[in-house]
Every structure is written in structure tokens, then in C-alpha cells.
Design an enzyme around this catalytic site. Structure first.
Site, PDB file in Angstrom:
ATOM      1  N   HIS A 206       1.036  -1.159   0.223  1.00  0.00           N
ATOM      2  CA  HIS A 206       0.148  -0.003   0.013  1.00  0.00           C
ATOM      3  C   HIS A 206       0.700   1.465   0.073  1.00  0.00           C
ATOM      4  O   HIS A 206       0.841   2.263  -0.895  1.00  0.00           O
ATOM      5  CB  HIS A 206      -0.920   0.095   1.689  1.00  0.00           C
ATOM      6  CG  HIS A 206      -1.919   1.298   1.837  1.00  0.00           C
ATOM      7  ND1 HIS A 206      -3.174   1.166   0.572  1.00  0.00           N
ATOM      8  CD2 HIS A 206      -2.068   2.586   2.007  1.00  0.00           C
ATOM      9  CE1 HIS A 206      -3.645   2.416   1.069  1.00  0.00           C
ATOM     10  NE2 HIS A 206      -2.642   3.465   2.043  1.00  0.00           N
ATOM     11  N   GLU A 207       1.741   1.912   0.419  1.00  0.00           N
ATOM     12  CA  GLU A 207       3.289   2.434   0.760  1.00  0.00           C
ATOM     13  C   GLU A 207       3.635   2.513  -0.217  1.00  0.00           C
ATOM     14  O   GLU A 207       4.029   3.946  -0.269  1.00  0.00           O
ATOM     15  CB  GLU A 207       3.270   2.518   2.203  1.00  0.00           C
ATOM     16  CG  GLU A 207       2.567   2.404   3.560  1.00  0.00           C
ATOM     17  CD  GLU A 207       1.340   3.709   3.537  1.00  0.00           C
ATOM     18  OE1 GLU A 207       2.012   4.723   2.727  1.00  0.00           O
ATOM     19  OE2 GLU A 207       0.226   2.989   4.361  1.00  0.00           O
TER      20      GLU A 207
ATOM     21  N   HIS B 276       1.785   4.479  -2.703  1.00  0.00           N
ATOM     22  CA  HIS B 276       2.193   5.671  -2.678  1.00  0.00           C
ATOM     23  C   HIS B 276       3.506   6.545  -3.100  1.00  0.00           C
ATOM     24  O   HIS B 276       3.052   7.435  -3.952  1.00  0.00           O
ATOM     25  CB  HIS B 276       1.535   6.428  -1.239  1.00  0.00           C
ATOM     26  CG  HIS B 276       0.392   6.361  -0.455  1.00  0.00           C
ATOM     27  ND1 HIS B 276      -0.742   6.856  -1.716  1.00  0.00           N
ATOM     28  CD2 HIS B 276      -0.141   5.730   0.403  1.00  0.00           C
ATOM     29  CE1 HIS B 276      -2.001   6.577  -0.708  1.00  0.00           C
ATOM     30  NE2 HIS B 276      -1.272   5.441   0.230  1.00  0.00           N
TER      31      HIS B 276
END
Length: 352
Positions: free
Chosen positions: A17-18, A21
Site C-alpha cells: 500500500h505505502e 504512494h
């Protein structure tokens, strides 16, 4: 081993997920100050280039800290072009959206890998025929192998089962193999009310047969596996969205909501049944994480995306005061949801 597997699953989901980003921030030349797995006090840190990579104490998520992502932070003129808030709104939108997107893509890839390595499918061979059901009256018996239904070839039990369920009260023709002979039999599936996965009454067609249990390992080529992985991910995404609606409608009890404790327990259980089961579980949780983060709640990715959409429509950002108030409301909602999930998790443990 189960606990380690649970920690690894949670860590992989947060990292992916990170990383979404992070990679999009780099793509749009935004300066990334810190990439952290976990929140709170930093346990381990290492700096490579301009970015500090960290593992933090509270393993309930992670974050990517970007330069100039808050208005109250000072921005040097020399680095102004690398500040998050100085980027076009569609850049900011994609950077935020990339986190849930990567969780979704992870699920597709994991399911594709499972389809490539092979999934067990039940063969369409009857193991038991219930005497009070249409199959017995039509002449079907244990040991029969179903070759076709209404002229359509049948390879696996699930294909046959899904077709029959959709034919309640309608005549179907089964072509079967018995002792080397091929027979054709007419059956009318009985209209039967059963519970769906949400506990609602649902009418299906049943003929009263049970599989013998013979299975075959079915593998797919990479292209087909990706297509099937995408289909499976979309199927679970729809079920998850419907599940959220059912909880809001109170069709599904709110005590079904689980938190990290339940996830760790389920990861431990699936790890004990096999690595493939653990991967499938990880894919399902990854989808849930993507959907949760896309909810239009301030603090979550979906809340930021909602403000960016408004900015695109209005041509200017939402005021700082509105965003600050929304952040407090969103944080309160998120904390309340987390406490509720923890309460449910603990209640389940105590009630056992």
C-alpha cells in the site's frame, strides 16, 4: 509459525500500500522524506538518498511522509517544485489513489499465481444421491459421471452446480456415463430456499446430488491466469461492497466487523492449512484494505481523493478550515471504528 505468517501478511499488505504512494510520488518528482511501516515511535531507521526508511512501533499501518504535504510546513523556494501541494491536483490524486490501487493489483497478481500453480477442482462424479430429491427420481445414481447439461460439456463439479442452481423449476437434460454407457436423463431442479453468504433467503434449484470427492489439479497459462485473477478480484470486491451495504442496512450484524486481532487469528489458521490458503487470504484482505482506504472518510485516502475531486470541479482547493474540521471528524470516526472492531475481536475470544 502461524503468528510469524500473520505478521508477514500484515507487513506485506502495508508495504505494498505505502509503496504505491511512494512510487507515484517519485514518478511525479515529489520529495519523499520518510517511508515507514508502522506508526508511532521509530524502532529502526536507515537513510538512502533523500528518503528515511523506518519500521515503527505500532504495526497497524504505515505512512509515506512527503515534502510540503501540509500547508503549515515551510517550503524552500529551491525545493518548491518538489513539494506535494505544489503539484497539479491530478498528480496528487494519483499519488493518493496509488495506495489502494496497489493493494488491488496485489490481489490480482496473487490470484493469478495461484491459478498458474494450480487449483483443485472437483470432478463431476456423483458420490451420493438423496432419495427425496429430483435426481433420484430421474434415475441418477452414485458413481455416475456427468458429461453434459443441456448439450454443454461439463468439466468440473462447480460448473454443473452453478448451472443447476439457476434452473429452478426448469427441465434440464443430463448426459451421464455409467459403467461405460452414455445415458440421457431429464431432471427438474427443485425450487429450494437457502441462505446466501449474508444470511438472506435465496431461491435456487437443487437436484440432490453430492460430489464423490475426486479432484484434479488445474493449471492455467499466465495470460488466462491473469484474466481469472482479475475476475476473482472483481468478484470479491463486489461481495465486499455488498457486505458493507448489508451492514449499513443491518442485514448483516455489526459484530461481524473485525479488526487486526481477527485478521491475525485468521492468518494463523489459514497458514496452518497451507501456503496457498495463506496467499488467498492475503489477497482477500488486500482487497478489503483497498476498499476501506477508498471510503470517503477524511484521514483515509478516500477522504483526500474526495477533496481533490471537489478541487477539480471548483478549480480551487477546499479551505484549510473545512479540511481541518473534516480531519478531526474523520479521525474520531476512524478511532471509533477501530475500538468497535477491537471490542468485537475481544468479545469473540472471550466467548470461545
Amino acid at each position: 509459525m502461524g503468528i510469524i505468517s500473520a505478521i508477514l501478511v500484515f507487513g506485506v499488505l502495508v508495504f505494498i500500500h505505502e509503496f504505491g504512494h511512494f512510487i507515484f510520488a517519485k514518478l511525479f518528482n515529489v520529495k519523499v522524506l520518510r517511508f515507514s511501516i508502522g506508526f508511532g515511535p521509530i524502532v529502526f531507521t536507515k537513510k538512502w538518498g533523500e528518503t528515511e526508511y523506518a519500521i515503527s512501533l505500532i504495526p497497524l499501518g504505515g505512512y509515506v511522509k512527503m515534502y510540503g504535504e501540509n500547508m503549515e510546513e515551510g517550503i524552500d523556494e529551491s525545493d518548491k517544485d518538489r513539494a506535494f501541494l505544489e503539484k497539479p491536483v491530478w498528480h496528487r490524486f494519483l499519488i493518493v489513489f496509488a495506495g489502494p490501487l496497489f493493494n488491488y493489483l496485489l490481489a490480482v497478481i496473487v490470484f493469478a499465481v495461484l491459478f498458474i500453480t494450480g487449483v483443485n477442482e472437483f470432478l463431476p462424479v456423483i458420490g451420493e444421491v438423496k432419495k427425496d430429491m429430483p435426481a433420484y427420481s430421474a434415475g441418477l445414481r452414485a458413481g455416475d459421471k456427468i458429461l453434459q447439461i443441456d448439450g454443454k460439456p461439463i468439466k468440473y463439479w462447480d460448473d454443473m452446480s452453478q448451472y443447476i442452481k439457476g434452473k429452478a423449476g426448469q427441465k434440464i437434460i443430463l448426459k451421464i456415463e455409467r459403467n461405460g454407457k452414455v445415458l440421457s436423463l431429464e431432471v427438474v431442479p427443485k425450487k429450494t430456499v437457502v441462505k446466501n453468504i449474508f444470511g438472506e433467503d435465496h431461491e435456487v434449484g437443487l437436484i440432490g446430488i453430492v460430489p464423490k470427492g475426486d479432484t484434479i489439479l488445474v493449471s492455467y497459462n499466465p495470460v488466462k491466469a491473469i484474466i481469472l485473477g482479475l475476475e476473482k478480484t472483481n468478484e470479491i470486491t463486489k461481495l465486499t461492497l455488498v457486505g458493507i451495504v448489508k451492514i449499513i442496512q443491518r442485514v448483516v450484524p455489526a459484530d461481524n466487523i473485525g479488526g487486526p486481532i481477527m485478521i491475525f487469528q485468521m492468518a494463523k489458521q489459514t497458514a496452518e492449512t497451507g501456503f496457498a490458503s495463506l496467499l488467498a487470504f492475503m489477497a482477500v484482505i488486500s482487497i478489503n484494505l483497498a476498499i476501506l482506504n477508498l471510503l470517503p472518510i477524511p484521514v483515509l485516502d478516500g477522504g483526500h481523493l474526495f477533496f481533490y475531486i471537489i478541487e477539480m470541479i471548483r478549480g480551487r482547493p477546499v479551505s484549510v478550515k473545512v479540511r481541518e474540521v473534516s480531519q478531526y471528524i474523520g479521525l474520531a470516526l476512524l478511532i471509533a471504528l477501530m475500538f468497535f472492531a477491537f471490542y468485537n475481536d475481544i468479545s469473540r475470544i472471550i466467548s470461545k
